[in-house]
Every structure is written in structure tokens, then in C-alpha cells.
Design an enzyme around this catalytic site. Structure first.
Site, mmCIF file in Angstrom:
data_model
loop_
_atom_site.group_PDB
_atom_site.id
_atom_site.type_symbol
_atom_site.label_atom_id
_atom_site.label_comp_id
_atom_site.label_asym_id
_atom_site.label_seq_id
_atom_site.Cartn_x
_atom_site.Cartn_y
_atom_site.Cartn_z
ATOM 1 N N GLU A 28 -7.042 -26.751 -31.438
ATOM 2 C CA GLU A 28 -7.977 -27.765 -30.970
ATOM 3 C C GLU A 28 -8.198 -27.704 -29.457
ATOM 4 O OE1 GLU A 28 -7.673 -31.681 -33.110
ATOM 5 O OE2 GLU A 28 -5.726 -30.855 -33.658
ATOM 6 N N SER A 156 -8.370 -32.213 -36.673
ATOM 7 C CA SER A 156 -9.811 -31.943 -36.592
ATOM 8 C C SER A 156 -10.363 -31.279 -37.850
ATOM 9 C CB SER A 156 -10.136 -31.071 -35.362
ATOM 10 O OG SER A 156 -9.982 -31.815 -34.186
ATOM 11 N N TYR A 222 -17.961 -32.291 -34.509
ATOM 12 C CA TYR A 222 -18.160 -31.869 -33.135
ATOM 13 C C TYR A 222 -19.496 -31.211 -32.824
ATOM 14 C CZ TYR A 222 -13.178 -32.801 -33.037
ATOM 15 O OH TYR A 222 -11.952 -33.413 -33.140
ATOM 16 N N ARG A 261 -5.839 -43.696 -34.013
ATOM 17 C CA ARG A 261 -6.892 -43.875 -35.016
ATOM 18 C C ARG A 261 -6.320 -43.583 -36.390
ATOM 19 N NH1 ARG A 261 -10.370 -39.598 -34.421
ATOM 20 N NH2 ARG A 261 -10.243 -39.179 -36.656
ATOM 21 N N ASP A 263 -7.626 -42.912 -40.454
ATOM 22 C CA ASP A 263 -8.761 -42.615 -41.326
ATOM 23 C C ASP A 263 -8.464 -43.065 -42.743
ATOM 24 O OD1 ASP A 263 -9.893 -41.376 -39.116
ATOM 25 O OD2 ASP A 263 -9.148 -39.384 -39.682
ATOM 26 N N GLU A 276 -4.893 -40.253 -42.947
ATOM 27 C CA GLU A 276 -4.068 -39.688 -41.882
ATOM 28 C C GLU A 276 -4.164 -40.552 -40.639
ATOM 29 O OE1 GLU A 276 -5.986 -36.242 -39.560
ATOM 30 O OE2 GLU A 276 -6.719 -35.953 -41.608
ATOM 31 N N ASN A 278 -4.134 -40.378 -36.266
ATOM 32 C CA ASN A 278 -4.355 -39.530 -35.097
ATOM 33 C C ASN A 278 -3.779 -40.247 -33.882
ATOM 34 O OD1 ASN A 278 -6.527 -37.356 -36.101
ATOM 35 N ND2 ASN A 278 -6.976 -39.331 -37.027
ATOM 36 N N GLY A 282 -9.906 -37.781 -30.275
ATOM 37 C CA GLY A 282 -10.882 -37.145 -29.414
ATOM 38 C C GLY A 282 -11.583 -38.134 -28.502
#
Length: 316
Positions: A28, A156, A222, A261, A263, A276, A278, A282
Site C-alpha cells: 500500500e 486496501s 482509489y 474505521r 467496514d 474488518e 482499519n 486512507g
């Protein structure tokens, strides 16, 4: 929600000299460089003595010789989001943003995250761990198609495949194992995808994700210009509040701190399934935490200031 974390300051000098760690050596790296450039610009615009560092294998020497007072970690993936740099900073005695060693290591490992969530009674899809293509085939028979096949320790959406047909198993196995990580297998749950950010102990408004691609993959995250981000997310207020509480609980279950974060998917029966966590999300122009922050009235500069504030009072 949870109790607010960190101190509030108004003087940029209170942060001292700040290293913004970006880049690194993970898969990443490119995203991290973009995130780091945005964070660095925002911190400097607020008068903070911030310095961008593209982290290499000599990063401990660079930090040790640099006279820094704290670190803003915006390294994504392995080496930066998995507890490695966090442990090094603990040894150096440098305060840093985000989760500590344990929570970072857990958050990077999807399998261990799911095991903790399951032990806490939180909803996450069933799974199998596959150590060979034969075991992946057995998992497909046990869990049924479609499947999500993913590297357990990658971010990602790198290495993830949706498998609708047994003929796709070999390709999915190759993509996942190319990441040099254990391979996690889950049922593919159809439904609406959401993400929930946490900032200083508070869950931010949810974002609903919509993509024309097979799923919300690296390209959708992205590069694609037709990915839709809905905030407000369109859920009734009471339902969104319940899901925000679930996000905060799921983040706390792995020891998450500062910002992050989570999800999740809502299936056809409105049942949420945690996917998951994070711990270093990002911060690019396509990123989700800045969108959620804007919905609460926080500009990007306000957001990075708030994240940096959480480094002033870390948990014991």
C-alpha cells in the site's frame, strides 16, 4: 458512544516537531504516499512544525536523530499498520497517533480480528482458513458459493477475489497467496456495504458505498470516478445510531484507539456483518474518514488536527 480520547489544544506549538511517516515498504506504499502528502499539507497549513518522512529501513535512525516530539503515522499496510512501527516508537519514547502495538497487530490480521469479534458476541461472517488449494476447495464445499477469498494480513482489498464458480478457485488462490499471507475464506454476503469511522472515541456518520464493479476493490477505492459515497447514508436515524454503536464496540473490542474505521455489510434481512477494522485509514481524495468528518462539520485540516491531538494522551 465511547468516551472522548485525548487532549484538546489550540496552540500548534503544543505539538512540537512532528514527523509524518508515509510510504514505507508495503503493498500500500503508493496510497500511503498520497495520504501522507495530504496530511502533511494540512498540518503545515495549521501552523504545525510537521515534516514528511518516506519511511525506509533506516527509519529508527532517522527518527532518533531528527529531534521529533511526536509522530503522525500514515503508513498503510505491513510495517506501519501492524504494530511494527508502533513498537519501535514505544522503544524510542515517541508519542504517536492511532492504535497501539496490540490493536494495530490485531487490526491488520483479519482472522484474529474475527476471532475476537466472535468471542465478544459481535456479528461477523463464518470463515475457514485455507492452507492449500485443496483446503480452499473444501472450504468452498462447506461454506457454499459465492465466496470471498482474501489474504488475512493485507489491506486496501489487495489480493481479494469473489468466487462464483469452482473454476475460479485456482485464480483466487494465486492472487491471495501472492500476498504471502494466510488465506481467509468467507461466504460472500450480498447486501449494502457501509463503513463507520471512529475519531477520539466517537463514531462518525456512516457512509454507504456503491460501485459498478464486482465489489469495492482497489480500483473502486482509489481510481474509479463512478464509485458513489452516500453520507448521509440513507438509513433511519435509529438504525444508523445502532450501527454506529456496533462500529464503536467493534473498534474497542480489538483495543482500537485514536482513530480508525470499521467496514460492514447489511444483508437483505437488515442483519449487520462486521468485515474488518482499519487502524490507519486512507487520507486521499477518495478516502472515507475525511468524508465522514465533513458530515460533522470538520474540515480536512480540522480532522488531522484532531487525530494529532490523540497523541497527547495515550492509554496506559
Amino acid at each position: 458512544m465511547q468516551q472522548t480520547q485525548g487532549h484538546t489544544v489550540s496552540d500548534p506549538a503544543a505539538f512540537g516537531k512532528v514527523a509524518v511517516l508515509m510510504g514505507g515498504w508495503s503493498a500500500e506504499r503508493a496510497v500511503s504516499l498520497r495520504s501522507g502528502a495530504a496530511v502533511l499539507t494540512a498540518l503545515q497549513a495549521r501552523g504545525i512544525d510537521a515534516h514528511g518522512i518516506d519511511a525506509g529501513r533506516d527509519i529508527l535512525t532517522v527518527l532518533g536523530d531528527g529531534g521529533f516530539d511526536r509522530v503522525f503515522i500514515i503508513l498503510h499496510g505491513r510495517g506501519g499498520e501492524d504494530g511494527v512501527i508502533q513498537g519501535a516508537l514505544e522503544i524510542l519514547g515517541l508519542p504517536y497517533t492511532g492504535s497501539g502495538v496490540l490493536a494495530s497487530a490485531l487490526g491488520m490480521d483479519k482472522l484474529r480480528t474475527k476471532q475476537i469479534w466472535q468471542s465478544a458476541g459481535l456479528p461477523t461472517p463464518p470463515w475457514r482458513l485455507a492452507n492449500s488449494l485443496a483446503e480452499l476447495t473444501e472450504a468452498a464445499a462447506a461454506l457454499g458459493l459465492p465466496l470471498a477469498v482474501k489474504p488475512s494480513c493485507e489491506g486496501s482489498s489487495i489480493g481479494i477475489s469473489r468466487v462464483d464458480d469452482p473454476a475460479q478457485l485456482a485464480g483466487a488462490w494465486e492472487r491471495a497467496t501472492a500476498c504471502h499471507s494466510p488465506v481467509l475464506v468467507e461466504p460472500w454476503i450480498p447486501g449494502r456495504e457501509y463503513t463507520g469511522a471512529v475519531l477520539a472515541g466517537q463514531a462518525l456518520p456512516l457512509i454507504r458505498l456503491e460501485t459498478t464493479r464486482t465489489f469495492y476493490d482497489y480500483e473502486a477505492k482509489y481510481h474509479a470516478n463512478d464509485t458513489r459515497y452516500l453520507c448521509p447514508c440513507g438509513l433511519p436515524a435509529e438504525q444508523e445510531a445502532r450501527l454506529q454503536q456496533l462500529v464503536a464496540t467493534a473498534f474497542a473490542a480489538v483495543g482500537g484507539y485514536g482513530w480508525g474505521r470499521v467496514d460492514l455489510i447489511l444483508d437483505a434481512q437488515e442483519q449487520p456483518w462486521l468485515l474488518e477494522v482499519n487502524t490507519v485509514p486512507g487520507m486521499t481524495d477518495h478516502s472515507l474518514v475525511p468524508m465522514a468528518a465533513r458530515a460533522t462539520g470538520l474540515s480536512f485540516e480540522d480532522l488531522v488536527w484532531r487525530v494529532l491531538e490523540t497523541s497527547l494522551a495515550r492509554p496506559d
